[in-house]
Scaffold this motif. Structure first.
Motif, PDB file in Angstrom:
ATOM      1  N   VAL A   1     -11.432 -52.657 -31.418  1.00 22.22           N
ATOM      2  CA  VAL A   1     -10.140 -52.974 -30.802  1.00 22.22           C
ATOM      3  C   VAL A   1      -9.693 -51.841 -29.891  1.00 22.22           C
ATOM      4  O   VAL A   1      -9.052 -52.079 -28.865  1.00 22.22           O
ATOM      5  CB  VAL A   1      -9.078 -53.234 -31.894  1.00 22.22           C
ATOM      6  N   THR A   2     -10.025 -50.605 -30.265  1.00 22.39           N
ATOM      7  CA  THR A   2      -9.625 -49.440 -29.472  1.00 22.39           C
ATOM      8  C   THR A   2     -10.859 -48.608 -29.128  1.00 22.39           C
ATOM      9  O   THR A   2     -11.920 -48.738 -29.762  1.00 22.39           O
ATOM     10  CB  THR A   2      -8.630 -48.562 -30.244  1.00 22.39           C
ATOM     11  N   LEU A   3     -10.720 -47.719 -28.144  1.00 18.58           N
ATOM     12  CA  LEU A   3     -11.807 -46.814 -27.790  1.00 18.58           C
ATOM     13  C   LEU A   3     -12.169 -45.900 -28.959  1.00 18.58           C
ATOM     14  O   LEU A   3     -13.343 -45.608 -29.196  1.00 18.58           O
ATOM     15  CB  LEU A   3     -11.416 -45.975 -26.573  1.00 18.58           C
ATOM     16  N   GLN A   4     -11.158 -45.449 -29.678  1.00 21.14           N
ATOM     17  CA  GLN A   4     -11.408 -44.590 -30.828  1.00 21.14           C
ATOM     18  C   GLN A   4     -12.246 -45.313 -31.876  1.00 21.14           C
ATOM     19  O   GLN A   4     -13.215 -44.764 -32.407  1.00 21.14           O
ATOM     20  CB  GLN A   4     -10.077 -44.145 -31.439  1.00 21.14           C
TER      21      GLN A   4
ATOM     22  N   LEU B   1     -13.500 -42.505 -23.670  1.00 18.31           N
ATOM     23  CA  LEU B   1     -12.570 -41.911 -24.632  1.00 18.31           C
ATOM     24  C   LEU B   1     -12.274 -40.455 -24.271  1.00 18.31           C
ATOM     25  O   LEU B   1     -11.120 -40.010 -24.330  1.00 18.31           O
ATOM     26  CB  LEU B   1     -13.153 -41.992 -26.040  1.00 18.31           C
TER      27      LEU B   1
ATOM     28  N   MET C   1     -10.911 -52.167 -23.232  1.00 24.29           N
ATOM     29  CA  MET C   1     -10.329 -51.397 -24.340  1.00 24.29           C
ATOM     30  C   MET C   1      -9.458 -50.265 -23.820  1.00 24.29           C
ATOM     31  O   MET C   1      -8.389 -49.986 -24.371  1.00 24.29           O
ATOM     32  CB  MET C   1     -11.446 -50.842 -25.227  1.00 24.29           C
TER      33      MET C   1
ATOM     34  N   ARG D   1      -6.225 -51.721 -22.722  1.00 25.91           N
ATOM     35  CA  ARG D   1      -5.426 -52.099 -23.884  1.00 25.91           C
ATOM     36  C   ARG D   1      -4.798 -50.875 -24.536  1.00 25.91           C
ATOM     37  O   ARG D   1      -3.621 -50.871 -24.896  1.00 25.91           O
ATOM     38  CB  ARG D   1      -6.315 -52.841 -24.884  1.00 25.91           C
ATOM     39  N   ASP D   2      -5.590 -49.802 -24.664  1.00 24.55           N
ATOM     40  CA  ASP D   2      -5.050 -48.565 -25.248  1.00 24.55           C
ATOM     41  C   ASP D   2      -3.893 -48.019 -24.415  1.00 24.55           C
ATOM     42  O   ASP D   2      -2.874 -47.555 -24.964  1.00 24.55           O
ATOM     43  CB  ASP D   2      -6.149 -47.510 -25.341  1.00 24.55           C
TER      44      ASP D   2
ATOM     45  N   TYR E   1      -0.797 -50.256 -25.042  1.00 22.52           N
ATOM     46  CA  TYR E   1      -0.176 -49.986 -26.343  1.00 22.52           C
ATOM     47  C   TYR E   1       0.542 -48.635 -26.336  1.00 22.52           C
ATOM     48  O   TYR E   1       1.608 -48.475 -26.937  1.00 22.52           O
ATOM     49  CB  TYR E   1      -1.231 -50.010 -27.449  1.00 22.52           C
ATOM     50  N   ARG E   2      -0.060 -47.679 -25.643  1.00 23.47           N
ATOM     51  CA  ARG E   2       0.590 -46.367 -25.555  1.00 23.47           C
ATOM     52  C   ARG E   2       1.927 -46.482 -24.830  1.00 23.47           C
ATOM     53  O   ARG E   2       2.936 -45.933 -25.274  1.00 23.47           O
ATOM     54  CB  ARG E   2      -0.333 -45.391 -24.818  1.00 23.47           C
TER      55      ARG E   2
END
Length: 232
Positions: A60-63, A84, A214, A217-218, A221-222
């Motif tokens: 869902v996220t790069l992390q 990332l 991703m 998206r990150d 969200y940020r």
């Protein structure tokens, strides 16, 4: 009586024609060697890409993607790690500069990885293209040289008897046949690898697009988290 087997014609051929035949045999050996090694390399590359691309799709996220990829070092994994790293390096400037800069930089990284990975995978198949295009002409050179010597033999023997002429011409034509034997598989194998690499590059591009999604998206969200904090 002349030995008209392939080996017999080779032994009776002029030294120049022999050299051409040896060169064509070596070219054919190179073709099949490239086939074996590139087939293995492509199989490994497809397997690695399939596993990494699957983990990128599930994340869902790069992390999360970086953690699931672990220590993998294939091109798709490198895209996720590099994206990332760029996101973290740019995070301090995002509030003032906005997200477009980091998106552009990650897109540049993804594009360069695609190009470089494709070029690495194409190494060696250029030999197949060279053999496929030059092989028939090398064989033809051997044939022309052999027929030239056959006509010189006719002039020296002062006879047009087919039994005297035929062995020399057959030896010359063997060079053309060997040129085709070397060239035709090279062309077929080259085309196969070009199609396979093109398909692999499409899959890698899909993985790169997943990394960019991703990242986007990150960033959203940020920004949403910051806005919520301000409203609160």
């Amino acid at each position: 009586m002349h030995d008209l087997s392939a080996w017999g014609m080779y032994q009776a051929a002029h030294p120049v024609v022999k050299a051409v035949m040896i060169l064509l045999v070596l070219a054919s050996f190179v073709t099949w060697t490239v086939l074996v090694f590139k087939a293995i390399e492509l199989w490994i590359a497809r397997s690695r890409l399939k596993r990494s691309a699957g983990r990128i799709r599930e994340a869902v996220t790069l992390q999360a993607a970086a953690e699931s990829l672990g220590k993998r070092r294939d091109p798709a994994a490198f895209m996720a790690f590099a994206a990332l790293e760029e996101f973290r390096a740019s995070e301090a400037a995002l509030d003032g500069a906005g997200p477009e800069g980091v998106k552009e930089r990650v897109r540049s990284i993804v594009e360069r990885v695609e190009v470089q990975a494709g070029e690495r995978l194409r190494r060696g198949i250029g030999l197949l293209a060279t053999i496929g295009s030059v092989g028939p002409f090398v064989g033809l050179f051997g044939t022309v040289w052999g027929i030239m010597n056959a006509f010189i033999g006719i002039a020296e023997s002062q006879t047009t008897n087919l039994a005297v002429v035929a062995p020399g011409i057959a030896e010359a034509l063997l060079a053309t046949a060997m040129g085709l034997v070397a060239a035709i598989p090279a062309v077929v194998i080259y085309n196969h690898f070009v199609r396979s690499i093109a398909g692999w590059k499409v899959s890698l591009a899909d993985a790169g697009a997943g990394v960019e999604r991703m990242l986007s998206r990150d960033l959203d969200y940020r920004r949403a988290g910051q806005l919520s904090g301000r409203e609160a």
